[in-house]
Design a protein around this motif. Structure first.
Motif, PDB file in Angstrom:
ATOM      1  N   GLU A 244      14.586   9.743 -40.299  1.00 15.44           N
ATOM      2  CA  GLU A 244      14.974   8.348 -40.505  1.00 15.44           C
ATOM      3  C   GLU A 244      16.242   8.234 -41.331  1.00 15.44           C
ATOM      4  OE1 GLU A 244      10.646   6.102 -40.099  1.00 15.44           O
ATOM      5  OE2 GLU A 244      11.439   6.541 -42.099  1.00 15.44           O
ATOM      6  N   LYS A 245      16.463   9.179 -42.230  1.00 16.05           N
ATOM      7  CA  LYS A 245      17.699   9.169 -43.021  1.00 16.05           C
ATOM      8  C   LYS A 245      18.925   9.238 -42.123  1.00 16.05           C
ATOM      9  CE  LYS A 245      20.248  11.720 -46.581  1.00 16.05           C
ATOM     10  NZ  LYS A 245      20.256  12.864 -47.517  1.00 16.05           N
ATOM     11  N   TYR A 246      18.794   9.970 -41.013  1.00 11.99           N
ATOM     12  CA  TYR A 246      19.917  10.134 -40.095  1.00 11.99           C
ATOM     13  C   TYR A 246      19.819   9.223 -38.862  1.00 11.99           C
ATOM     14  CZ  TYR A 246      21.134  14.024 -43.059  1.00 11.99           C
ATOM     15  OH  TYR A 246      21.493  14.785 -44.149  1.00 11.99           O
ATOM     16  N   GLY A 247      19.018   8.174 -38.981  1.00 15.02           N
ATOM     17  CA  GLY A 247      19.012   7.126 -37.977  1.00 15.02           C
ATOM     18  C   GLY A 247      18.176   7.365 -36.745  1.00 15.02           C
ATOM     19  N   HIS A 248      17.261   8.336 -36.793  1.00 14.28           N
ATOM     20  CA  HIS A 248      16.430   8.627 -35.625  1.00 14.28           C
ATOM     21  C   HIS A 248      15.132   7.814 -35.665  1.00 14.28           C
ATOM     22  CE1 HIS A 248      19.023  11.936 -34.487  1.00 14.28           C
ATOM     23  NE2 HIS A 248      18.950  12.417 -35.714  1.00 14.28           N
ATOM     24  N   ALA A 249      14.749   7.284 -34.513  1.00 17.71           N
ATOM     25  CA  ALA A 249      13.434   6.657 -34.407  1.00 17.71           C
ATOM     26  C   ALA A 249      12.374   7.757 -34.390  1.00 17.71           C
ATOM     27  CB  ALA A 249      13.351   5.826 -33.135  1.00 17.71           C
ATOM     28  N   VAL A 250      11.234   7.514 -35.022  1.00 14.10           N
ATOM     29  CA  VAL A 250      10.233   8.554 -35.204  1.00 14.10           C
ATOM     30  C   VAL A 250       8.905   8.120 -34.603  1.00 14.10           C
ATOM     31  CG1 VAL A 250       8.934   9.921 -36.881  1.00 14.10           C
ATOM     32  CG2 VAL A 250      11.347   9.405 -37.296  1.00 14.10           C
ATOM     33  N   ASP A 251       8.347   8.986 -33.794  1.00 14.87           N
ATOM     34  CA  ASP A 251       6.986   8.843 -33.292  1.00 14.87           C
ATOM     35  C   ASP A 251       6.186   9.979 -33.924  1.00 14.87           C
ATOM     36  OD1 ASP A 251       4.591   9.189 -31.809  1.00 14.87           O
ATOM     37  OD2 ASP A 251       5.471   8.214 -30.056  1.00 14.87           O
ATOM     38  N   ARG A 252       5.358   9.651 -34.902  1.00 17.34           N
ATOM     39  CA  ARG A 252       4.669  10.678 -35.688  1.00 17.34           C
ATOM     40  C   ARG A 252       3.794  11.580 -34.815  1.00 17.34           C
ATOM     41  NH1 ARG A 252       3.218  10.319 -41.134  1.00 17.34           N
ATOM     42  NH2 ARG A 252       5.068   9.013 -41.364  1.00 17.34           N
ATOM     43  N   GLU A 253       3.119  11.003 -33.846  1.00 21.44           N
ATOM     44  CA  GLU A 253       2.259  11.823 -32.988  1.00 21.44           C
ATOM     45  C   GLU A 253       3.076  12.734 -32.081  1.00 21.44           C
ATOM     46  OE1 GLU A 253      -1.021  12.350 -33.223  1.00 21.44           O
ATOM     47  OE2 GLU A 253      -0.628  11.181 -35.041  1.00 21.44           O
ATOM     48  N   GLN A 254       4.244  12.274 -31.700  1.00 17.50           N
ATOM     49  CA  GLN A 254       5.132  13.112 -30.902  1.00 17.50           C
ATOM     50  C   GLN A 254       5.615  14.304 -31.734  1.00 17.50           C
ATOM     51  OE1 GLN A 254       9.102  11.622 -29.325  1.00 17.50           O
ATOM     52  NE2 GLN A 254       7.811  11.365 -27.514  1.00 17.50           N
ATOM     53  N   LEU A 255       5.914  14.054 -32.994  1.00 13.92           N
ATOM     54  CA  LEU A 255       6.289  15.151 -33.882  1.00 13.92           C
ATOM     55  C   LEU A 255       5.158  16.167 -34.001  1.00 13.92           C
ATOM     56  CD1 LEU A 255       8.121  13.466 -36.912  1.00 13.92           C
ATOM     57  CD2 LEU A 255       9.119  14.579 -34.918  1.00 13.92           C
ATOM     58  N   ARG A 256       3.943  15.660 -34.191  1.00 13.07           N
ATOM     59  CA  ARG A 256       2.786  16.551 -34.307  1.00 13.07           C
ATOM     60  C   ARG A 256       2.649  17.429 -33.054  1.00 13.07           C
ATOM     61  NH1 ARG A 256      -1.665  16.098 -37.466  1.00 13.07           N
ATOM     62  NH2 ARG A 256      -1.047  13.962 -37.989  1.00 13.07           N
ATOM     63  N   THR A 257       2.800  16.791 -31.903  1.00 12.07           N
ATOM     64  CA  THR A 257       2.677  17.537 -30.650  1.00 12.07           C
ATOM     65  C   THR A 257       3.701  18.656 -30.569  1.00 12.07           C
ATOM     66  OG1 THR A 257       1.788  15.619 -29.478  1.00 12.07           O
ATOM     67  CG2 THR A 257       2.805  17.336 -28.139  1.00 12.07           C
ATOM     68  N   LYS A 258       4.926  18.387 -31.002  1.00 14.10           N
ATOM     69  CA  LYS A 258       5.978  19.417 -30.954  1.00 14.10           C
ATOM     70  C   LYS A 258       5.616  20.613 -31.833  1.00 14.10           C
ATOM     71  CE  LYS A 258       9.799  16.304 -29.854  1.00 14.10           C
ATOM     72  NZ  LYS A 258      11.078  15.701 -30.326  1.00 14.10           N
ATOM     73  N   HIS A 259       5.080  20.354 -33.018  1.00 13.93           N
ATOM     74  CA  HIS A 259       4.679  21.454 -33.899  1.00 13.93           C
ATOM     75  C   HIS A 259       3.550  22.268 -33.270  1.00 13.93           C
ATOM     76  CE1 HIS A 259       6.952  20.696 -37.665  1.00 13.93           C
ATOM     77  NE2 HIS A 259       7.002  19.453 -37.204  1.00 13.93           N
ATOM     78  N   LEU A 260       2.581  21.583 -32.703  1.00 12.76           N
ATOM     79  CA  LEU A 260       1.455  22.273 -32.078  1.00 12.76           C
ATOM     80  C   LEU A 260       1.901  23.061 -30.851  1.00 12.76           C
ATOM     81  CD1 LEU A 260      -1.269  19.482 -32.363  1.00 12.76           C
ATOM     82  CD2 LEU A 260      -1.005  21.516 -33.807  1.00 12.76           C
ATOM     83  N   GLN A 261       2.813  22.496 -30.071  1.00 10.22           N
ATOM     84  CA  GLN A 261       3.325  23.202 -28.902  1.00 10.22           C
ATOM     85  C   GLN A 261       4.054  24.473 -29.310  1.00 10.22           C
ATOM     86  OE1 GLN A 261       5.787  20.266 -26.971  1.00 10.22           O
ATOM     87  NE2 GLN A 261       4.145  19.571 -25.617  1.00 10.22           N
ATOM     88  N   MET A 262       4.851  24.391 -30.371  1.00  5.42           N
ATOM     89  CA  MET A 262       5.604  25.559 -30.815  1.00  5.42           C
ATOM     90  C   MET A 262       4.657  26.672 -31.248  1.00  5.42           C
ATOM     91  SD  MET A 262       8.826  26.526 -31.225  1.00  5.42           S
ATOM     92  CE  MET A 262       9.854  25.130 -31.620  1.00  5.42           C
ATOM     93  N   ALA A 263       3.643  26.317 -32.028  1.00  4.47           N
ATOM     94  CA  ALA A 263       2.693  27.322 -32.505  1.00  4.47           C
ATOM     95  C   ALA A 263       1.936  27.951 -31.345  1.00  4.47           C
ATOM     96  CB  ALA A 263       1.721  26.694 -33.491  1.00  4.47           C
TER      97      ALA A 263
END
Length: 397
Positions: A244-263
């Motif tokens: 958000e500091k750099y102006g990006h819209a954030v979907d918290r669940e989408q972020l979670r999914t990306k972390h889980l996918q990477m692992a």
């Protein structure tokens, strides 16, 4: 040689895709293909080229169709990519140049998605002639795909300066080029963190020690946690603050999914360098992926409410990460593109990237000529130094 197309990253994996990927490479691995396939607007296609004699996989290429309404990602869509490079160069984005950039869509992005390294994978152990044939076959198959889907252009956005083999074949196939970003890599010493610091001038060494001391005086320490030991409910709010500091819209669940996918895609290779305050509370983190002898820092999170003004970002992203990687006896850290000045100031080695674009219609040719004239004004015809002198090779099946 025979090229085929598949649309499932698991089919590419089963065909032997990973046998063509260098062991330290993250962004061209089959695991990363699967992650990107979930995020792509249109269905990716993968070119698989086999030797006619023994059906061995000899080259592979990922391809991503792009439409004028594809997600506005400036590191993938060629029109927005031109806008970004023009801004980096200080080139005014006139209506004519903007229109020319838009005329490159629809398109086909080749050699990777969401990466700063566009590659066409070729098997080891081939002769120079076989490598050229394997590359030509894959490029011809990708071009057939692009034309069949109505693309105006094809692009390899981030071809490394050192990849002379691919650059030569792209030029022979009629691609035109312009300089784009520089990627930063930190080569690690064999010894200790002190050996890394010793590379710098005395002034710079004092600056590094001051930054590190300020963080240490605040009582902050670091711990490296494997992916299965982190609490994403703690980390994601910090990542949200950075985005958000750099102006990006954030979907918290989408972020979670990306972390889980990477692992899940890279079991055992994903970890988190976590900054802890004197009470043991997590206040920042850097997600890192280890591939072979290379560390790839990925996502970042910082609680900006803690110790504002402290150089925690630099200490975490550069010094603590470097200290960890040296302790693991790794060879390098790949810091990708952007923030070049900060990366070079902390010891990174920049390598030039080149963007190669092939127009597929007379209209797209005119649009590309205008783009090249704006971005490469010192070249009389706007062409890259390695523009082909003769016709492109005929498409091979």
């Amino acid at each position: 040689m025979r090229s085929t197309l598949v649309d499932d990253p698991e089919a590419a994996r089963a065909a032997g895709w990973d046998r063509l990927v260098p062991p330290d490479n993250l962004f061209h691995s089959a695991g990363w293909l699967a992650i990107d396939a979930k995020a792509a607007d249109g269905a990716p296609r993968y070119v698989l080229t086999r030797d006619g004699a023994d059906e061995r996989l000899v080259s592979a290429l990922s391809c991503y169709p792009l439409a004028p309404d594809s997600a506005p990602w400036p590191f993938l869509r060629p029109d927005l990519f031109v806008h970004r490079v023009a801004e980096l160069r200080g080139v005014p984005m006139s209506p004519e140049l903007s229109g020319a950039a838009a005329g490159l869509l629809p398109g086909l992005a080749c050699g990777g998605r969401r990466v700063s390294d566009s590659r066409l994978l070729v098997a080891d152990g081939l002769t120079d002639r076989q490598r050229a044939d394997a590359t030509d076959a894959a490029l011809a198959a990708a071009e057939r795909l692009a034309r069949d889907t109505g693309a105006e252009s094809m692009a390899f956005l981030f071809v490394d300066d050192s990849d002379g083999e691919l650059r030569a074949r792209l030029a022979a196939h009629g691609y035109r080029a312009f300089r784009s970003d520089r990627e930063c890599v930190l080569d690690l010493p064999d010894g200790e963190f002190a050996d890394y610091v010793a590379r710098f001038s005395s002034h710079r060494r004092r600056h590094i020690r001051r930054e590190r001391q300020a963080v240490a005086d605040a009582g902050i320490r670091y711990a490296y946690l494997p992916a299965d030991r982190v609490d994403l409910d703690v980390l994601l709010p910090m990542e949200t603050q950075v985005l958000e500091k750099y102006g990006h819209a954030v979907d918290r669940e989408q972020l979670r999914t990306k972390h889980l996918q990477m692992a899940a895609a890279f079991p055992g290779d994903v970890g988190y360098l976590v900054a802890l305050d004197p009470d043991g509370r997590q206040i920042a983190f850097a997600q890192c992926v280890r591939r072979g002898d290379t560390l790839h820092p990925r996502t970042l999170g910082i609680d900006y409410s803690v110790h504002p003004g402290l150089p925690l970002y630099f200490d975490l992203v550069y010094y603590a990460t470097t200290e960890y990687a040296i302790g693991q006896r790794l060879r390098k850290i790949e810091y990708s593109i952007e923030a070049e000045e900060a990366k070079i100031g902390r010891g990174c080695r920049p390598t030039q990237k080149h963007t190669y674009v092939k127009p597929l219609s007379a209209t797209a040719e005119r649009h590309l000529a205008r783009v090249l004239a704006a971005l490469e004004p010192d070249r009389s015809d706007g062409a890259a130094d390695d523009r082909p002198a003769g016709p492109a090779p005929a498409a091979r099946s």
